[in-house]
Motif scaffolding. Structure first.
Motif, mmCIF file in Angstrom:
data_model
loop_
_atom_site.group_PDB
_atom_site.id
_atom_site.type_symbol
_atom_site.label_atom_id
_atom_site.label_comp_id
_atom_site.label_asym_id
_atom_site.label_seq_id
_atom_site.Cartn_x
_atom_site.Cartn_y
_atom_site.Cartn_z
ATOM 1 N N VAL A 35 -12.264 3.852 6.912
ATOM 2 C CA VAL A 35 -12.087 5.222 6.432
ATOM 3 C C VAL A 35 -10.830 5.880 6.994
ATOM 4 C CG1 VAL A 35 -14.548 5.586 6.040
ATOM 5 C CG2 VAL A 35 -13.547 6.205 8.243
ATOM 6 N N MET A 36 -10.105 5.193 7.856
ATOM 7 C CA MET A 36 -8.909 5.743 8.491
ATOM 8 C C MET A 36 -7.674 5.440 7.652
ATOM 9 S SD MET A 36 -7.579 7.330 11.113
ATOM 10 C CE MET A 36 -9.041 7.407 12.092
ATOM 11 N N THR A 37 -6.910 6.482 7.349
ATOM 12 C CA THR A 37 -5.644 6.263 6.640
ATOM 13 C C THR A 37 -4.559 5.924 7.664
ATOM 14 O OG1 THR A 37 -4.910 8.560 6.800
ATOM 15 C CG2 THR A 37 -6.299 7.976 4.897
ATOM 16 N N GLU A 38 -3.482 5.356 7.196
ATOM 17 C CA GLU A 38 -2.386 5.016 8.105
ATOM 18 C C GLU A 38 -1.813 6.279 8.749
ATOM 19 O OE1 GLU A 38 1.962 2.802 8.151
ATOM 20 O OE2 GLU A 38 0.665 2.569 6.415
ATOM 21 N N HIS A 39 -1.682 7.333 7.980
ATOM 22 C CA HIS A 39 -1.163 8.596 8.508
ATOM 23 C C HIS A 39 -2.065 9.143 9.622
ATOM 24 C CE1 HIS A 39 0.860 12.451 8.621
ATOM 25 N NE2 HIS A 39 -0.320 13.046 8.443
#
Length: 69
Positions: A35-39
């Motif tokens: 669920v973690m975006t790169e940003h």
């Protein structure tokens, strides 16, 4: 996040003979990569990195239970 290269301030004074067990710490966090975006990951890593110099900026060591910076 490693901070282990340099002993934290005051630890030798406070813990005397037991200081080697307490003078170095590492910071870390757990995330759900699905669920973690790169940003968001970059922002979290940046925030964690900002805590690394804390012991030397405030002349205080981080120890067990010191999670509220």
């Amino acid at each position: 996040m490693g901070m282990r290269i340099r002993p934290m301030p005051w630890v030798d004074f406070l813990y005397k003979d037991q200081a080697p067990a307490y003078r170095r710490r590492a910071l870390g966090m757990a995330i759900d990569a699905q669920v973690m975006t790169e940003h968001s990951a970059v922002q979290m890593a940046s925030a964690l990195a900002s805590f690394a110099p804390y012991p030397w900026q405030h002349i205080s060591g981080l120890g067990e239970g010191h999670t509220d910076l």
